[in-house]
Design a protein around this motif. Structure first.
Motif, PDB file in Angstrom:
ATOM      1  N   ALA A 156      -8.157 -12.135  17.321  1.00 23.84           N
ATOM      2  CA  ALA A 156      -9.922 -12.211  17.763  1.00 23.84           C
ATOM      3  C   ALA A 156     -10.584 -10.912  17.188  1.00 23.84           C
ATOM      4  O   ALA A 156     -11.833 -10.997  17.067  1.00 23.84           O
ATOM      5  CB  ALA A 156      -9.835 -12.550  19.369  1.00 23.84           C
ATOM      6  N   ASP A 193     -14.954 -18.041  17.317  1.00 21.50           N
ATOM      7  CA  ASP A 193     -14.222 -19.032  18.195  1.00 21.50           C
ATOM      8  C   ASP A 193     -13.068 -18.706  18.961  1.00 21.50           C
ATOM      9  O   ASP A 193     -12.477 -19.413  19.906  1.00 21.50           O
ATOM     10  CB  ASP A 193     -13.795 -20.207  17.217  1.00 21.50           C
ATOM     11  CG  ASP A 193     -12.675 -19.405  16.173  1.00 21.50           C
ATOM     12  OD1 ASP A 193     -12.880 -18.384  16.149  1.00 21.50           O
ATOM     13  OD2 ASP A 193     -11.910 -20.131  15.504  1.00 21.50           O
ATOM     14  N   ARG A 194     -12.847 -17.183  19.068  1.00 22.84           N
ATOM     15  CA  ARG A 194     -11.641 -16.548  19.710  1.00 22.84           C
ATOM     16  C   ARG A 194     -12.286 -15.599  20.782  1.00 22.84           C
ATOM     17  O   ARG A 194     -11.570 -14.774  21.151  1.00 22.84           O
ATOM     18  CB  ARG A 194     -10.714 -15.913  19.077  1.00 22.84           C
ATOM     19  CG  ARG A 194      -9.822 -17.331  18.182  1.00 22.84           C
ATOM     20  CD  ARG A 194      -8.862 -16.529  17.498  1.00 22.84           C
ATOM     21  NE  ARG A 194      -8.971 -15.789  16.527  1.00 22.84           N
ATOM     22  CZ  ARG A 194      -9.343 -16.020  15.163  1.00 22.84           C
ATOM     23  NH1 ARG A 194      -9.413 -17.493  14.837  1.00 22.84           N
ATOM     24  NH2 ARG A 194      -9.278 -15.225  14.329  1.00 22.84           N
ATOM     25  N   THR A 195     -13.691 -15.481  20.833  1.00 29.13           N
ATOM     26  CA  THR A 195     -14.287 -14.127  21.632  1.00 29.13           C
ATOM     27  C   THR A 195     -14.924 -14.788  22.901  1.00 29.13           C
ATOM     28  O   THR A 195     -15.767 -15.585  22.742  1.00 29.13           O
ATOM     29  CB  THR A 195     -15.254 -13.676  20.791  1.00 29.13           C
ATOM     30  OG1 THR A 195     -14.635 -13.144  19.712  1.00 29.13           O
ATOM     31  CG2 THR A 195     -15.921 -12.566  21.712  1.00 29.13           C
ATOM     32  N   ALA A 215      -2.615  -9.322  21.188  1.00 28.83           N
ATOM     33  CA  ALA A 215      -3.201  -9.987  22.510  1.00 28.83           C
ATOM     34  C   ALA A 215      -3.640  -9.561  23.754  1.00 28.83           C
ATOM     35  O   ALA A 215      -4.598  -9.721  24.149  1.00 28.83           O
ATOM     36  CB  ALA A 215      -2.206 -11.242  22.568  1.00 28.83           C
ATOM     37  N   GLU A 225      -6.542  -7.044  23.247  1.00 30.26           N
ATOM     38  CA  GLU A 225      -7.853  -7.792  23.003  1.00 30.26           C
ATOM     39  C   GLU A 225      -8.310  -8.200  24.498  1.00 30.26           C
ATOM     40  O   GLU A 225      -9.360  -8.330  24.754  1.00 30.26           O
ATOM     41  CB  GLU A 225      -7.643  -8.933  22.091  1.00 30.26           C
ATOM     42  CG  GLU A 225      -7.586  -8.522  20.347  1.00 30.26           C
ATOM     43  CD  GLU A 225      -7.173  -9.698  19.732  1.00 30.26           C
ATOM     44  OE1 GLU A 225      -6.972 -10.866  20.152  1.00 30.26           O
ATOM     45  OE2 GLU A 225      -7.462  -9.285  18.455  1.00 30.26           O
ATOM     46  N   SER A 226      -7.571  -8.947  25.242  1.00 28.43           N
ATOM     47  CA  SER A 226      -7.733  -9.298  26.601  1.00 28.43           C
ATOM     48  C   SER A 226      -8.597  -8.463  27.355  1.00 28.43           C
ATOM     49  O   SER A 226      -9.381  -8.638  28.032  1.00 28.43           O
ATOM     50  CB  SER A 226      -6.625  -9.890  27.383  1.00 28.43           C
ATOM     51  OG  SER A 226      -5.567  -9.307  27.535  1.00 28.43           O
TER      52      SER A 226
END
Length: 278
Positions: A37, A112-114, A148, A151-152
């Protein structure tokens, strides 16, 4: 249209400094995020660098250390200084300028992944935690689970800044010539009366036009513009006396008072706080 010191026209931006390198869309627009992302990185322009109008297919977050970044987006000019970043949504056309020697950091976010929604350019609070996380994500040796997780957390902690520091340009033919002249030379001290006489209009018309388009009086707008410019000059190492003279103030105390009215603190205290936070 503002004229650069080289005679080139630049819409609604500061006069171009001597030695400025002009580039097209930065290479970061081609970097992408791969299967993730977020992709982060940084670089240091060793000369003043200007990017012509462009857009990215990805969301972009930029921030600087040891300098400033100015970005023109539509009828707004954003000044990015230490402690703050600028979120640029995917597809939004913008131009930019970084001062020489500033550490220019950026993070790209795949739309699309934010799972955050900033639908317009927005100042972002660059907290130590957020900067650390993005620096962590600039590494190339992170395995997918570690990336991952980081990013979260970024999505959890990224927040708009309490101060959305942007200069609204009038975009009104009755007063655009005033705005252009002041962008080209913030020290221009012509009064409202002098401008009215030059433009063959009334002081009331100019005042009403500034209020309608920017929400500020002519004097307030000029003061705001000068503070934007002051942030750039001070971050480049110019002292208060020099900045005061460059911006047309009769005395440094007048400049300091104007800076305090806009930023809520003196130039010295403002930059001391930025240094302490870095």
């Amino acid at each position: 249209m503002v004229r650069s010191s080289c005679g080139e026209a630049m819409p609604g931006m500061w006069r171009r400094e001597a030695g400025t390198v002009v580039r097209g869309a930065p290479a970061l627009s081609e970097r992408g995020t791969g299967p993730f992302a977020i992709s982060a990185g940084f670089r240091i322009p060793h000369v003043p660098t200007e990017w012509t109008p462009h857009a990215h297919p990805l969301h972009e977050l930029v921030w600087v250390r040891g300098g400033t970044l100015t970005s023109r987006v539509g009828d707004h000019i954003f000044t990015v200084f230490e402690g703050n970043g600028l979120w640029m949504p995917a597809g939004v056309v913008h131009s930019g300028r970084a001062t020489a020697g500033a550490e220019f950091h950026d993070a790209l976010f795949a739309p699309d992944r934010t799972p955050i929604a900033f639908g317009e350019p927005k100042a972002i609070a660059m907290t130590p935690l957020l900067e650390s996380l993005l620096a962590h994500l600039s590494r190339t040796d992170l395995d997918p689970p570690a990336r991952a997780r980081a990013e979260s957390v970024v999505f959890d902690v990224i927040q708009p800044s309490a101060r959305q520091f942007a200069l609204q340009l009038p975009g009104d033919p009755r007063i655009d010539v005033i705005a252009e002249a002041l962008l080209d030379d913030p020290a221009d001290g012509r009064s409202l009366e002098e401008w009215a006489r030059l433009l063959e209009t009334s002081e009331r018309t100019i005042t009403r036009a500034f209020r309608q388009t920017t929400g500020l009086s002519f004097a307030q707008w000029r003061q705001m513009l000068r503070v934007h410019r002051a942030l750039m000059l001070l971050s480049e190492g110019f002292d208060v006396m020099t900045v005061s003279e460059t911006l047309g103030y009769a005395q440094p105390s007048s400049f300091i008072a104007a800076f305090r009215r806009v930023m809520g603190t003196t130039p010295g205290a403002f930059f001391a706080a930025a240094d302490a936070a870095s």
